[in-house]
Motif scaffolding. Structure first.
Motif, PDB file in Angstrom:
ATOM      1  N   ARG A  41       0.856  -1.174   0.000  1.00  0.00           N
ATOM      2  CA  ARG A  41       0.000   0.000   0.000  1.00  0.00           C
ATOM      3  C   ARG A  41       0.892   1.223   0.000  1.00  0.00           C
ATOM      4  O   ARG A  41       1.905   1.265   0.705  1.00  0.00           O
ATOM      5  N   SER A  42       0.502   2.234  -0.765  1.00  0.00           N
ATOM      6  CA  SER A  42       1.213   3.512  -0.690  1.00  0.00           C
ATOM      7  C   SER A  42       0.822   4.227   0.595  1.00  0.00           C
ATOM      8  O   SER A  42      -0.308   4.095   1.063  1.00  0.00           O
ATOM      9  N   THR A  56       5.270   6.620  -1.681  1.00  0.00           N
ATOM     10  CA  THR A  56       4.110   6.872  -2.537  1.00  0.00           C
ATOM     11  C   THR A  56       4.558   7.584  -3.802  1.00  0.00           C
ATOM     12  O   THR A  56       5.570   8.291  -3.807  1.00  0.00           O
ATOM     13  N   TRP A  57       3.769   7.387  -4.852  1.00  0.00           N
ATOM     14  CA  TRP A  57       4.075   7.907  -6.202  1.00  0.00           C
ATOM     15  C   TRP A  57       3.091   9.026  -6.505  1.00  0.00           C
ATOM     16  O   TRP A  57       1.900   8.781  -6.644  1.00  0.00           O
ATOM     17  N   ARG A 108      -7.462   0.468   0.299  1.00  0.00           N
ATOM     18  CA  ARG A 108      -8.406   1.225  -0.518  1.00  0.00           C
ATOM     19  C   ARG A 108      -9.120   0.228  -1.424  1.00  0.00           C
ATOM     20  O   ARG A 108      -8.723  -0.937  -1.526  1.00  0.00           O
ATOM     21  N   ARG A 168     -10.168  -1.902  -4.509  1.00  0.00           N
ATOM     22  CA  ARG A 168      -9.355  -2.473  -5.592  1.00  0.00           C
ATOM     23  C   ARG A 168     -10.288  -2.943  -6.703  1.00  0.00           C
ATOM     24  O   ARG A 168     -11.429  -3.330  -6.434  1.00  0.00           O
TER      25      ARG A 168
HETATM   26  C1  LIG Z   1       1.431   8.514 -12.332  1.00  0.00           C
HETATM   27  C2  LIG Z   1       0.712   8.674 -11.030  1.00  0.00           C
HETATM   28  C3  LIG Z   1       0.588   9.945 -10.494  1.00  0.00           C
HETATM   29  C4  LIG Z   1      -0.099  10.155  -9.292  1.00  0.00           C
HETATM   30  N1  LIG Z   1      -0.202  11.408  -8.805  1.00  0.00           N
HETATM   31  C5  LIG Z   1      -0.933  11.639  -7.705  1.00  0.00           C
HETATM   32  C6  LIG Z   1      -1.097  12.953  -7.207  1.00  0.00           C
HETATM   33  O1  LIG Z   1      -0.572  13.915  -7.753  1.00  0.00           O
HETATM   34  N2  LIG Z   1      -1.873  13.123  -6.113  1.00  0.00           N
HETATM   35  C7  LIG Z   1      -2.488  12.062  -5.476  1.00  0.00           C
HETATM   36  O2  LIG Z   1      -3.189  12.265  -4.490  1.00  0.00           O
HETATM   37  N3  LIG Z   1      -2.312  10.797  -5.917  1.00  0.00           N
HETATM   38  C8  LIG Z   1      -1.562  10.560  -7.012  1.00  0.00           C
HETATM   39  N4  LIG Z   1      -1.370   9.289  -7.463  1.00  0.00           N
HETATM   40  C9  LIG Z   1      -1.997   8.195  -6.757  1.00  0.00           C
HETATM   41  C10 LIG Z   1      -1.203   7.766  -5.541  1.00  0.00           C
HETATM   42  O3  LIG Z   1      -0.003   7.154  -5.934  1.00  0.00           O
HETATM   43  C11 LIG Z   1      -2.149   6.833  -4.807  1.00  0.00           C
HETATM   44  O4  LIG Z   1      -2.179   7.197  -3.504  1.00  0.00           O
HETATM   45  C12 LIG Z   1      -1.859   5.408  -5.085  1.00  0.00           C
HETATM   46  O5  LIG Z   1      -2.482   5.127  -6.307  1.00  0.00           O
HETATM   47  C13 LIG Z   1      -2.312   4.481  -3.979  1.00  0.00           C
HETATM   48  O6  LIG Z   1      -2.313   3.177  -4.468  1.00  0.00           O
HETATM   49  P1  LIG Z   1      -1.541   1.970  -3.776  1.00  0.00           P
HETATM   50  O7  LIG Z   1      -1.816   2.005  -2.329  1.00  0.00           O
HETATM   51  O8  LIG Z   1      -2.082   0.759  -4.466  1.00  0.00           O
HETATM   52  O9  LIG Z   1      -0.076   2.112  -4.073  1.00  0.00           O
HETATM   53  C14 LIG Z   1      -0.674   9.051  -8.634  1.00  0.00           C
HETATM   54  C15 LIG Z   1      -0.515   7.763  -9.168  1.00  0.00           C
HETATM   55  C16 LIG Z   1       0.164   7.571 -10.350  1.00  0.00           C
HETATM   56  C17 LIG Z   1       0.297   6.182 -10.911  1.00  0.00           C
END
Ligand SMILES: Cc1cc2nc3c(=O)[nH]c(=O)nc-3n(C[C@H](O)[C@H](O)[C@H](O)COP(=O)(O)O)c2cc1C
Length: 192
Positions: free
Chosen positions: A15-16, A138-139, A178, A180
């Motif tokens: 998870r991010s 996080t990305w 979150r 999915r």
């Molecule tokens: C290319 C890219 C850009 C992103 N930019 C943002 C952003 O600017 N702001 C934001 O709140 N989330 C952004 N996200 C989403 C976060 O990374 C998000 O919290 C993430 O999708 C959580 O998923 P995970 O828990 O599966 O890693 C971005 C995702 C990607 C792939």
């Protein structure tokens, strides 16, 4: 390759963690270099390495953030103090922020699209590498990734694009999971 239950468990639960839920420490320079070496081991059609890294020190992020705040004030002269604080902190909440920059460009054999995809793989791999070293990550991109005025501040050269800013630190608060996608709803089986 032998089955790896730990890796399956990791992928099931990864998870991010948003920067606001992170604290110090983040990785130091040597560890960052180790993370980047892991992150750069991605599929890359044509072995072009059509991406690069920019590691922003805390001092650099403070300088960039002030300049970004000036852009916000320029665009929204009546911006509230709270909104300014939010803008000022966008790059400052996590102990470490690394830019992954796409250098995708027209090539006689390798489609540009595939070069872009490879940069996305680098971003994801950097998340995994940070997690493997025990850090939260996080990305994010955020508005300034797409603002031409911000490009020189971020160290982008002509033709380059931000694939992502990878924020890395120590998890302070677990964000919970979150929603999915339901895999069956997005999968077609072509059988004949
Ligand atoms: C290319 C890219 C850009 C992103 N930019 C943002 C952003 O600017 N702001 C934001 O709140 N989330 C952004 N996200 C989403 C976060 O990374 C998000 O919290 C993430 O999708 C959580 O998923 P995970 O828990 O599966 O890693 C971005 C995702 C990607 C792939």
């Amino acid at each position: 390759m032998p089955e790896n239950q730990n890796l399956i468990e990791y992928l099931r639960n990864r998870r991010s963690v948003p920067p606001a839920m992170m604290t110090s420490p983040g990785p130091g320079r040597e560890e960052i270099e180790a993370l980047l070496a892991l992150a750069s081991r991605v599929p890359d059609h044509g072995k072009l390495a059509p991406w690069r890294f920019v590691v922003y020190s805390r001092a650099a992020r403070e300088r960039i953030s002030e300049a970004l705040v000036q852009l916000v004030r320029q665009d929204r002269p009546d911006v509230s103090d709270d909104a300014v604080t939010l803008e000022r902190n966008r790059l400052l909440l996590a102990p470490v922020v690394i830019g992954v920059v796409s250098r995708a460009a027209p090539h006689p054999k390798i489609p540009e699209w595939e070069q872009v995809l490879s940069a996305g793989a680098v971003c994801y791999n950097l998340l995994l590498a940070a997690n493997a070293h025990g850090y939260a990550a996080t990305w994010l991109t955020q508005w300034f990734a797409y603002d031409d005025r911000a490009r020189p501040l971020l160290g982008l050269q002509s033709g380059e694009k931000v694939a992502g800013f990878i924020h890395i630190g120590t998890m302070e608060t677990h964000p919970g999971d979150r929603g999915r996608p339901v895999v069956q709803e997005i999968t077609s089986w072509v059988e004949s």
